[in-house]
Design an enzyme around this catalytic site. Sequence first.
Site, mmCIF file in Angstrom:
data_model
loop_
_atom_site.group_PDB
_atom_site.id
_atom_site.type_symbol
_atom_site.label_atom_id
_atom_site.label_comp_id
_atom_site.label_asym_id
_atom_site.label_seq_id
_atom_site.Cartn_x
_atom_site.Cartn_y
_atom_site.Cartn_z
ATOM 1 N N HIS A 46 0.832 -1.206 0.000
ATOM 2 C CA HIS A 46 0.000 0.000 0.000
ATOM 3 C C HIS A 46 0.868 1.258 0.000
ATOM 4 O O HIS A 46 0.600 2.218 -0.721
ATOM 5 C CB HIS A 46 -0.898 0.030 1.244
ATOM 6 C CG HIS A 46 -1.900 -1.078 1.317
ATOM 7 N ND1 HIS A 46 -1.825 -2.069 2.269
ATOM 8 C CD2 HIS A 46 -3.016 -1.351 0.583
ATOM 9 C CE1 HIS A 46 -2.845 -2.899 2.115
ATOM 10 N NE2 HIS A 46 -3.578 -2.495 1.100
ATOM 11 N N SER A 76 0.358 -8.932 1.731
ATOM 12 C CA SER A 76 -1.090 -8.958 1.668
ATOM 13 C C SER A 76 -1.635 -8.757 3.070
ATOM 14 O O SER A 76 -1.062 -9.265 4.044
ATOM 15 C CB SER A 76 -1.573 -10.312 1.121
ATOM 16 O OG SER A 76 -2.953 -10.478 1.396
#
Length: 281
Positions: free
Chosen positions: A37, A185
């Site tokens: 991210h 993840s």
Amino acid sequence: MRIVTVPWEMTRLVTERREAGQSVGLVPTMGFFHAGHVSLMRAAREENDFVVVSLFVNPIQFGPREDFKEYPRDLQRDVEIAAQAGVDCIFHPRVEDMYPQPYLTFVEVEGITEGLCGASRPGHFRGVATVVAKLFHIIPAHRAYFGLKDAQQVRVIQKMVEDLNFDIQIVTCPTVREEDGLAMSSRNVYLKPEERRAATVLYRSLRRAEEMVRGGEREAREVLAAVREMLETEPLVEPEYVEAVDWEGLRPVERLQGKVLIALAARVGKARLIDNVLLEV
Ligand code: AMP
């Protein structure tokens, strides 16, 4: 850094920035941030005057037996990480504001959503396309950033933007990995220590595929067999699919040529993990 929860307030804020001549970058996420991210936030930070990260665990992209309820959430920590990455604003809407009841309007991208993850997650990409279309309307950005870890999602968004004439540039960013190769993840937190170790076989098997292609192998069947064989060495890993598809249409290929995606999904304990490599042959 501002935190906005009301959709129309978000639209007004971004519209003001656009009218002031600023460029706007959007990073859509479901939160529980990791370095993947952050890489999208940093790319957006470099290329835009104003950076918005949306943080919304989108209920309509989860199937009835999927992990919507358990999906990891930590708003406080996410706010700190985003601020550190230089993000200007977090859009964190409530489910009832995104989906006024009865909610009746959806975006369906056909064809490329049928295979790969679409086969085992019916309705998933309809939920993704719908929420991203809504985010593009609420946050009229110049650019939106997506990770290639979710390669099929990238193709779905690119096609939706093309087909529905969204005036936004889709920027793709490479998969960020742990030191041992496991793709980052939010769902990796589901892994027990021994499952976490076993999960490294996903990327190891994709690397093997990459090496075979670099060594001249062009038969998809051979490469996929080698990947499956390697996955089988880890009893804790239960493969769901291993496929080689063309990048444009995400259709299975026999010969590896042009832009080819080798993608896989597997269950490891409670987690369903995906990974891929995109090859230019
Ligand atoms: P998510 O919060 O999992 O929905 O992901 C939000 C965005 O981050 C999507 O565009 C993902 O493709 C991207 N992303 C997730 N994991 C990674 C990763 N390991 N590397 C790069 N991008 C990622």
